[in-house]
Design an enzyme around this catalytic site. Structure first.
Site, mmCIF file in Angstrom:
data_model
loop_
_atom_site.group_PDB
_atom_site.id
_atom_site.type_symbol
_atom_site.label_atom_id
_atom_site.label_comp_id
_atom_site.label_asym_id
_atom_site.label_seq_id
_atom_site.Cartn_x
_atom_site.Cartn_y
_atom_site.Cartn_z
ATOM 1 N N SER A 49 -3.780 -3.724 1.261
ATOM 2 C CA SER A 49 -2.511 -3.945 1.556
ATOM 3 C C SER A 49 -2.663 -5.252 1.773
ATOM 4 C CB SER A 49 -1.686 -2.926 2.340
ATOM 5 O OG SER A 49 -0.366 -4.427 2.870
ATOM 6 N N CYS A 63 4.992 0.967 11.558
ATOM 7 C CA CYS A 63 6.151 1.831 10.915
ATOM 8 C C CYS A 63 6.523 3.222 11.162
ATOM 9 C CB CYS A 63 5.261 2.903 9.404
ATOM 10 S SG CYS A 63 3.975 0.982 8.751
ATOM 11 N N ALA A 66 0.621 -1.535 0.202
ATOM 12 C CA ALA A 66 0.136 0.098 0.020
ATOM 13 C C ALA A 66 1.371 1.480 -0.069
ATOM 14 C CB ALA A 66 -1.170 0.431 1.157
ATOM 15 N N THR A 67 2.296 1.061 0.620
ATOM 16 C CA THR A 67 3.316 2.234 0.453
ATOM 17 C C THR A 67 3.060 3.243 -1.023
ATOM 18 O OG1 THR A 67 4.111 1.675 2.488
ATOM 19 C CG2 THR A 67 5.193 2.955 1.335
ATOM 20 N N GLN A 84 -6.765 -0.391 6.517
ATOM 21 C CA GLN A 84 -7.265 -0.654 7.798
ATOM 22 C C GLN A 84 -9.296 -1.246 7.438
ATOM 23 O OE1 GLN A 84 -5.440 -2.180 9.991
ATOM 24 N NE2 GLN A 84 -3.822 -1.053 9.796
#
Ligand code: PLP
Length: 376
Positions: free
Chosen positions: A196, A319, A69-70, A176
């Site tokens: 993600s 993170c 997802a980043t 999420q």
């Protein structure tokens, strides 16, 4: 071992591992190869694309696989507009991979506007819409907060933003939210949505970017032309296929009622503990993430003592846990002193009732122990 840090990552479903093993050991062909093995490998990708599109109420051409997802979020923020003209609006509740990318764009001269949060952790929609003008390229608002579990009302945000500037595109980080709340993207009215794999029982290293049909965005990674020339690089066939298997498993284990029951049990047990406060809206919540502040205790110490006893809890986004403080909680107006003792308990649909009861009992004991020893 009791794992209550599911917002950071999740255990991979057995069926997803089985699928990966099959692909790694038997069907390991390059999906770009034109012989049968290659075509078969490609069909795993296509099947997964269709399945994920189905779960998002999207079309399969709108689904692009990425490494995480980043990457998906960086892709949108860096490439969804053609030049440095205009502005973008980003909420203060974003995960670091959106927030830091936005800050980097600001450092390069783009007009980046940050929309404030209410004390309940949701973005203040009125103030966000105030920041939108006729030069706003896009707006990015996280769907479900990774810190507090609160759900932003994307339907209302997209409607209000588009009413003010119909050209403004809407992006949401759905990491999420995917499989954990309603993610029908037509209903939510978003143009981009990121997910993600490793938050729903798929392996790490696979993500998705949904790009609504008709929206132009430049490719992020150039090369062999995979993913319709939009995201080159040999596809992570095993991860991509495991993502769809995991999504099915997640759906089969997910029960709204059961999650609510566990959530309410955990809230009630925490509520009885002295000097413990729940942070964020508990009504508009995924029911899988609880953020609580514990007076007189450092979250770091509590987390480590709990881990020694075999119970894993979080303390804000994994993170950013190397950094002190918590940007999102600060944006909600939580005092620094309280933030020092902020923990995050995040469940999965597979979390057992007994695990919650046992973990909360241990938590209370450890809080008392630490306070008694004045370690914090
Ligand atoms: N966005 C949110 C809301 C997250 O919770 C996370 C993971 O912590 C990410 C983005 C980053 O996802 P990935 O690990 O796939 O890069």
């Amino acid at each position: 071992m009791i794992f209550l840090d599911n917002a950071s990552t999740t255990k991979v479903f057995d069926l997803a591992v089985e699928r990966m093993n099959k692909i790694y050991l038997t069907d390991y062909f390059n999906p770009s190869a034109t012989y049968k093995g290659g075509r078969d490998a490609y069909s795993y990708i296509n099947e997964s694309r269709e399945k994920i599109a189905g779960y998002l109420g999207a079309k399969k051409e709108e689904i692009y696989f990425t490494s995480c997802a980043t990457e998906s979020n960086n892709w949108v923020l860096n490439n969804a507009f053609k030049n440095k003209k205009g502005n973008i609006v980003v909420s203060e509740g974003e995960h670091a991979c959106v927030f830091e990318t936005a800050k980097n764009l600001a450092s390069k001269g783009l007009d980046v506007r940050f929309a404030p949060l209410g004390s309940d952790g949701r973005v203040n929609i009125e103030k966000l819409v105030d920041l939108v003008d006729d030069k706003t390229n896009f707006v990015s608002v996280i769907h479900v907060s990774n810190e507090t579990g609160v759900i932003n009302d994307l339907t209302s945000i997209s409607k209000k933003v588009k009413a003010k500037n119909s050209r403004t595109l809407i992006h949401s980080d759905g990491v999420q939210g995917f499989m954990k709340t309603n993610t029908n993207l037509q209903r939510l009215g978003v143009d981009f949505y990121s997910i993600s794999g490793h938050k729903i029982g798929a392996p790490k290293g696979v993500g998705v970017l949904y790009i609504k049909n008709g929206i132009h965005i430049a490719p992020y990674i150039y090369g062999g032309g995979q993913e319709k020339n939009m995201r080159s690089g040999t596809e992570n066939v095993a991860g991509i296929s495991a993502l769809s298997v995991a999504a099915d498993c997640y759906k089969n284990t997910y029960s709204d009622e059961y999650i609510k029951e566990n959530y309410n049990t955990a809230l009630a047990l925490l509520g009885r503990m002295e000097g413990v406060e729940i942070v964020g809206n508990t009504e508009k919540n995924s029911g899988l993430i609880i953020c609580a502040t514990v007076d007189g205790v450092r979250a770091e110490t509590l987390q480590s003592v709990m881990a020694d006893d075999g119970v894993y809890i979080g303390r804000g986004s994994a993170c950013s846990s190397a950094h002190s403080g918590n940007r999102v909680l600060s944006a909600m107006g939580v005092a620094d002193k309280k933030i020092e003792g902020a923990i995050r308990i995040s469940m999965s649909p597979l979390t057992k009732k007994e695990e919650i009861a046992d973990a909360m009992q241990l938590l209370e004991q450890n809080i008392n122990k630490i306070r008694g020893h004045k370690i914090g």
